[in-house]
Design a protein around this motif. Structure first.
Motif, mmCIF file in Angstrom:
data_model
loop_
_atom_site.group_PDB
_atom_site.id
_atom_site.type_symbol
_atom_site.label_atom_id
_atom_site.label_comp_id
_atom_site.label_asym_id
_atom_site.label_seq_id
_atom_site.Cartn_x
_atom_site.Cartn_y
_atom_site.Cartn_z
ATOM 1 N N PRO A 275 -7.387 -2.549 -6.298
ATOM 2 C CA PRO A 275 -7.184 -1.181 -6.805
ATOM 3 C C PRO A 275 -8.505 -0.642 -7.352
ATOM 4 O O PRO A 275 -9.364 -1.413 -7.823
ATOM 5 C CB PRO A 275 -6.148 -1.373 -7.915
ATOM 6 N N PRO A 276 -8.720 0.652 -7.309
ATOM 7 C CA PRO A 276 -10.020 1.226 -7.698
ATOM 8 C C PRO A 276 -10.470 0.808 -9.091
ATOM 9 O O PRO A 276 -11.649 0.493 -9.304
ATOM 10 C CB PRO A 276 -9.781 2.735 -7.612
ATOM 11 N N GLU A 277 -9.547 0.778 -10.059
ATOM 12 C CA GLU A 277 -9.951 0.438 -11.422
ATOM 13 C C GLU A 277 -10.384 -1.023 -11.522
ATOM 14 O O GLU A 277 -11.268 -1.380 -12.315
ATOM 15 C CB GLU A 277 -8.822 0.727 -12.419
ATOM 16 N N ALA B 292 0.831 -1.215 0.000
ATOM 17 C CA ALA B 292 0.000 0.000 0.000
ATOM 18 C C ALA B 292 0.859 1.256 0.000
ATOM 19 O O ALA B 292 0.427 2.312 -0.473
ATOM 20 C CB ALA B 292 -0.927 -0.003 1.213
ATOM 21 N N THR B 293 2.085 1.142 0.524
ATOM 22 C CA THR B 293 2.985 2.299 0.542
ATOM 23 C C THR B 293 3.835 2.372 -0.724
ATOM 24 O O THR B 293 4.604 3.315 -0.891
ATOM 25 C CB THR B 293 3.931 2.239 1.756
ATOM 26 N N ALA C 135 -2.414 0.585 -8.683
ATOM 27 C CA ALA C 135 -1.693 -0.275 -9.621
ATOM 28 C C ALA C 135 -0.598 0.513 -10.322
ATOM 29 O O ALA C 135 -0.764 1.687 -10.649
ATOM 30 C CB ALA C 135 -2.662 -0.846 -10.661
ATOM 31 N N ALA C 136 0.515 -0.143 -10.537
ATOM 32 C CA ALA C 136 1.599 0.494 -11.292
ATOM 33 C C ALA C 136 1.169 0.694 -12.740
ATOM 34 O O ALA C 136 0.363 -0.068 -13.278
ATOM 35 C CB ALA C 136 2.853 -0.388 -11.236
ATOM 36 N N ARG C 137 1.708 1.733 -13.369
ATOM 37 C CA ARG C 137 1.373 1.959 -14.765
ATOM 38 C C ARG C 137 1.921 0.801 -15.583
ATOM 39 O O ARG C 137 3.122 0.517 -15.568
ATOM 40 C CB ARG C 137 1.969 3.272 -15.247
ATOM 41 N N LEU D 31 -1.684 -9.952 -4.954
ATOM 42 C CA LEU D 31 -1.806 -8.494 -5.027
ATOM 43 C C LEU D 31 -0.534 -7.876 -5.613
ATOM 44 O O LEU D 31 -0.606 -6.949 -6.429
ATOM 45 C CB LEU D 31 -2.077 -7.928 -3.636
ATOM 46 N N ALA D 32 0.620 -8.404 -5.194
ATOM 47 C CA ALA D 32 1.891 -7.874 -5.708
ATOM 48 C C ALA D 32 1.961 -8.016 -7.228
ATOM 49 O O ALA D 32 2.394 -7.088 -7.937
ATOM 50 C CB ALA D 32 3.064 -8.586 -5.033
ATOM 51 N N SER D 33 1.542 -9.165 -7.744
ATOM 52 C CA SER D 33 1.554 -9.370 -9.203
ATOM 53 C C SER D 33 0.588 -8.419 -9.890
ATOM 54 O O SER D 33 0.899 -7.825 -10.931
ATOM 55 C CB SER D 33 1.188 -10.814 -9.528
ATOM 56 N N LEU D 34 -0.569 -8.252 -9.309
ATOM 57 C CA LEU D 34 -1.585 -7.392 -9.924
ATOM 58 C C LEU D 34 -1.110 -5.944 -9.950
ATOM 59 O O LEU D 34 -1.265 -5.242 -10.968
ATOM 60 C CB LEU D 34 -2.890 -7.516 -9.146
ATOM 61 N N LEU D 35 -0.520 -5.491 -8.832
ATOM 62 C CA LEU D 35 -0.056 -4.105 -8.777
ATOM 63 C C LEU D 35 1.119 -3.862 -9.717
ATOM 64 O O LEU D 35 1.343 -2.734 -10.169
ATOM 65 C CB LEU D 35 0.354 -3.750 -7.338
ATOM 66 N N ALA D 36 1.871 -4.931 -10.001
ATOM 67 C CA ALA D 36 2.998 -4.800 -10.926
ATOM 68 C C ALA D 36 2.566 -4.850 -12.387
ATOM 69 O O ALA D 36 3.401 -4.747 -13.288
ATOM 70 C CB ALA D 36 4.014 -5.897 -10.645
ATOM 71 N N GLY D 37 1.262 -5.036 -12.625
ATOM 72 C CA GLY D 37 0.757 -5.084 -13.993
ATOM 73 C C GLY D 37 0.801 -6.462 -14.604
ATOM 74 O O GLY D 37 0.511 -6.626 -15.800
#
Length: 861
Positions: free
Chosen positions: A761-763, A661-662, A794-796, A688-694
């Motif tokens: 993530p919101p999207e 989250a940070t 999420a990361a771009r 979650l880590a994979s999802l946030l990394a795209g």
């Protein structure tokens, strides 16, 4: 009252003062030997229809809770305090209560004429000011109560200012000293024939000092009377009087009897027969004790309904104990063993423990400690026995693991001593059977529970779970009658066994065990202490409906004062906070522990920490909380119960999520590589880590493996599945996303847990809501409709579009239909359709509007 004639000359003037109803707190304050106890004893015998609680303080007391424990123990023997909460249940309440007087007042509600007599009040030392205030408060709260206190001290309750203010009635040595007329009557009634004329000289020599009068009369000679001359305040004089009393005994047949029977602080006729070979049976003992009372060597005092005990005057007992220490060791040991066993049988556990430990009778001491735990709710929360256990040598602790367990708990609850607790728990973790003869079923069960708890607090959770299974097997083999007798120990044992099952990953077993414990807990206080396990563990597991049902079993008025903030309600507070998390009330969840006393000392630390991590993620303060938790994890000794377990793995998973989250992926990755038998608790943060990394495709591909990991709870599985649904939606697999959402609902329940939505993530949450709108059921749509804060960004994503796809995307801005787009680009409609399908899939969207919004977010336009 024992027969054999009056103990002392009736002192009508003092009885009249004690009979007055106001003020209702009377203090008899004078040095030793002024007859304070004898006066109170004789006056009590004149009362009819009064419920008398007589408490003699035998040891120095350093805390107000120790004082009130002593009072309640005496009340319990007399069958008092049978109102809203009987004395045995109240015994631990005063430990945490800020207002013990209110606790006692509640217990006295059913008594119409209660009288509390506290003898030897000077033994209340460091806590005297607090206890003074408690007693004054108690007489205000209970209008029908009278209190009489005897003390050697002149301050505190005995301060003249309190008498002037009308708070107490104060009788001092001037009041208690015999008048000349009383001396004449005393000599006439009890003196040798022909000695009445000696009364004026006797009174002048002794100044009416009662013990000196008695000593002089017993001496029966002018020489002995002359010895009564020194000042009555002189300690040497008081020792001389005690020695004189001892000499008087030695001249008769009573000396050997008193020497043998002065070992315990008090005794009855049966114990006297066991201790002394000078008597043939209870009848002869009774006659001898009556004679000793007649001559001022002791007094009968109330002990239990229909049961009085004899107590020697303190100065005489001190002199005799000094002499008894010169007897052969075997005789001393036998006397201590008989006395400690008698005190144990009659519920005087602290006195029994002190005597057993002092005499090196550690088998009896272990049995006494077991009795305290069996009969007293959550006895480990009281410090009454700690000072005795602290003096037990290491060799005895090894031989008697119950004592090691008690000492370990004492250290564990003190942060400054927690490092020493492990050594004691290592001993009790090796328990295999009671080390004293003919153990009861309750003592056996307690040994099993001590082993389970010791292993758990040592961090050996797997072993603790296996030991819990053995303990449950023993419990199930117990006869029904034995289980029914364990009104306190039974529910306490099962809830502790259930907690170890939970930590070891046997969730179904834990639920079954704790349900049994709740069913056994018929007393409201015990039910509260037990039902909170169902509340807390049910909520953390994700079974919120069951947790709320258990919450409804709690009786708010059954909590003792301050107890709802203590260890006893730790799981209740944790459960309530987790239910708040499911309602996205993060501020309420974080504040649930602000007034508690257990935050850093409870064995529920992993569950508490998991809860607070999620609360701070929701509040946007994840970084500060994650740093705090990491600092605690680095300390030695480690926080409680952070050995490998479901809860410990959940803490690391929640901590990884907090770092994500940070935006600190590196710290999160380190945590996600932790080795644990309960790797399922790390699975949600891994996805979650994979999802946030795209890497939505990677997250979806890993889903079967993450789901198969051991140690899932319904909550962790629901979180993993909802992240899998998000990954499926991102990759354009709408049917898979919809199916996964149905599985999420099956795990959480329509009215159940929803905290897992926080991980989206919101999207992704928006995309899943669109999926539910098009393909999901009404229940799924309702489940996703909650207002969820945006905590994870999420990361771009670096989307790999071909040159032709980028051109199609740019043209899509200006052309709304596929035919217009094909005409503008000089392509066939089928070619445009193929390009659009690939673009939609790569961007994880399904409409022209959504693809343009996503392209803007990713700087593709």
């Amino acid at each position: 009252m024992a027969g054999g004639g009056p103990v002392l000359l009736p002192r009508a003037r003092l009885h009249d003062i004690l009979d007055r109803t106001e003020p209702r707190l009377t203090v008899l304050a004078a040095p030793s030997g002024f007859g304070k106890t004898s006066l109170a004893r004789a006056w009590v015998e004149t009362l009819d229809g009064t419920d008398v609680v007589w408490v003699t303080l035998e040891n120095d007391l350093e805390s107000r809770s120790a004082f009130w424990h002593t009072v309640l123990a005496g009340a319990g023997r007399l069958g008092m305090m049978g109102g809203p909460a009987p004395a045995p249940v109240l015994l631990t309440e005063v430990e945490s209560s800020p207002d013990p007087a209110a606790v006692i007042a509640r217990g006295l509600a059913g008594s119409t004429r209660p009288l509390l007599v506290v003898d030897a009040y000077e033994k209340v030392r460091a806590a005297a000011a607090q206890v003074d205030a408690d007693l004054l408060q108690l007489v205000r709260l209970v209008p029908q109560l009278r209190v009489v206190v005897t003390t050697r001290t002149s301050g505190g309750l005995a301060a003249p200012a309190r008498s002037l203010r009308g708070e107490v009635r104060l009788l001092t040595e001037d009041d208690l000293a015999f008048t000349l007329e009383e001396t004449r009557d005393l000599v006439a009634a009890f003196g040798a024939p022909g000695t009445t004329d000696a009364a004026p000289g006797l009174h002048a020599a002794t100044h009416g000092y009662p013990l000196a009068l008695r000593a002089a009369m017993l001496a029966r000679s002018q020489e002995d009377q002359a010895r009564a001359g020194p000042g009555r305040h002189d300690p040497a004089w008081q020792a001389l009087v005690a020695e004189d009393l001892r000499i008087q005994l030695e001249r008769g047949a009573s000396y050997s009897f008193v020497l043998a029977t002065s070992v315990p602080p008090y005794l009855d006729a049966d114990l006297a027969v066991e201790l002394s070979d000078q008597v043939s049976g209870p009848a002869e003992v009774k006659e001898m004790l009556d004679e000793l009372e007649w001559n001022g060597f002791g007094r009968w005092i109330p002990f239990a309904p229909g049961h009085q005990v004899f107590q020697y005057v303190e100065s005489l007992r001190d002199a005799m104990l000094a002499e008894a220490r010169l007897r052969p060791p075997a005789e001393q040991r036998r006397a201590a063993e008989l006395s400690a066993a008698w005190l144990h049988r009659h519920g005087s556990y602290e006195a029994a423990l002190e005597m057993a430990v002092g005499a090196g009778l550690f088998g009896i001491a272990a049995r006494v400690y077991a009795a305290v735990v069996v009969t007293t709710q959550d006895a480990h929360s009281t410090s009454l026995v700690d000072r005795h256990l602290a003096s037990v040598p290491s060799q005895a602790l090894t031989q008697f693991p119950a004592l090691a367990f008690g000492r370990g708990l004492a250290c564990f609850r003190d942060p400054s001593l927690r490092g020493a607790a492990a050594g004691y728990f290592e001993i009790s973790a090796r328990w295999n059977r009671p080390r004293f003869p003919n153990p009861t079923a309750g003592e056996y069960l307690l040994g099993h529970v001590a082993k389970v708890v010791s292993l758990r607090l040592l961090g050996r959770v797997g072993e603790s779970g296996r030991a819990a299974a053995e303990a449950l097997a023993f419990h199930d083999r117990m006869p029904d009658a034995d289980r029914e007798r364990l009104s306190f120990l039974g529910p306490m044992a099962l809830r502790h066994l259930g907690y170890s099952q939970f930590l070891a990953g046997d969730l179904a077993g834990a639920r079954a065990t704790i349900s049994r414990a709740v069913a056994m807990a018929t007393d409201p206080v015990v039910r509260n202490h037990t039902a909170v396990y169902a509340v807390g563990l049910g909520a953390v597991e994700g079974r919120t409906v069951e947790a709320r049902s258990a919450q409804a079993l709690l009786a708010p008025d059954a909590w003792r004062p301050g107890e709802d903030r203590s260890y006893a309600n730790a799981l209740g507070r944790i459960g309530d906070a987790v239910l708040r998390l499911d309602d996205f009330d993060f501020a309420g969840a974080a504040a649930a522990f602000d007034d508690t006393t257990f935050r850093d000392t409870t064995e529920f630390w992993p569950l508490l920490t998991w809860t607070l991590l999620h609360a701070h993620v929701g509040l946007g303060s994840a970084a500060a909380e994650a740093r705090r938790v990491e600092e605690q994890l680095r300390r030695r000794p480690a926080p409680p119960v952070m050995g490998d377990s479901v809860a410990a793995a959940a803490v690391r998973g929640a901590l990884a999520a907090a770092w994500l989250a940070t935006g600190d992926r590196a710290r999160a990755t380190t945590l996600l590589r932790s080795r644990t038998r309960y790797a399922a608790q790390l699975a949600p943060a891994t996805a979650l880590a994979s999802l946030l990394a795209g890497d939505a495709a990677g997250a979806l591909a890993a889903l079967p493996d993450l789901e198969a990991r051991p140690g899932h709870t319904p909550r962790s599985l629901a979180t993993l599945l909802v992240l899998g649904a998000a990954a499926a939606a991102r990759t354009g697999q709408e049917e898979a996303a919809a199916a996964l959402l149905e599985r999420v609902l099956a795990q959480a329940g329509a009215d159940g847990a929803r905290l897992h939505l926080l991980y989206l993530p919101p999207e992704d949450l928006a995309a899943l809501r669109r999926t539910a709108a098009e393909r999901g059921t009404a229940a799924v749509r309702a489940h996703l409709a909650a207002p969820v804060p945006a905590c994870f960004v999420a990361a771009r994503t670096a989307v790999a579009l071909t040159r032709q796809e980028r051109a199609v995307l740019a043209a899509l801005v200006h052309h709304t239909s596929r035919s217009e787009l094909a005409a503008a680009m000089h392509l066939s409609e089928n070619t445009v359709k193929t390009h659009l399908q690939r673009i939609y899939r790569k961007l994880g969207v399904r409409s022209r509007k959504a693809v343009l919004e996503r392209a803007i977010e990713l700087d593709l336009l």
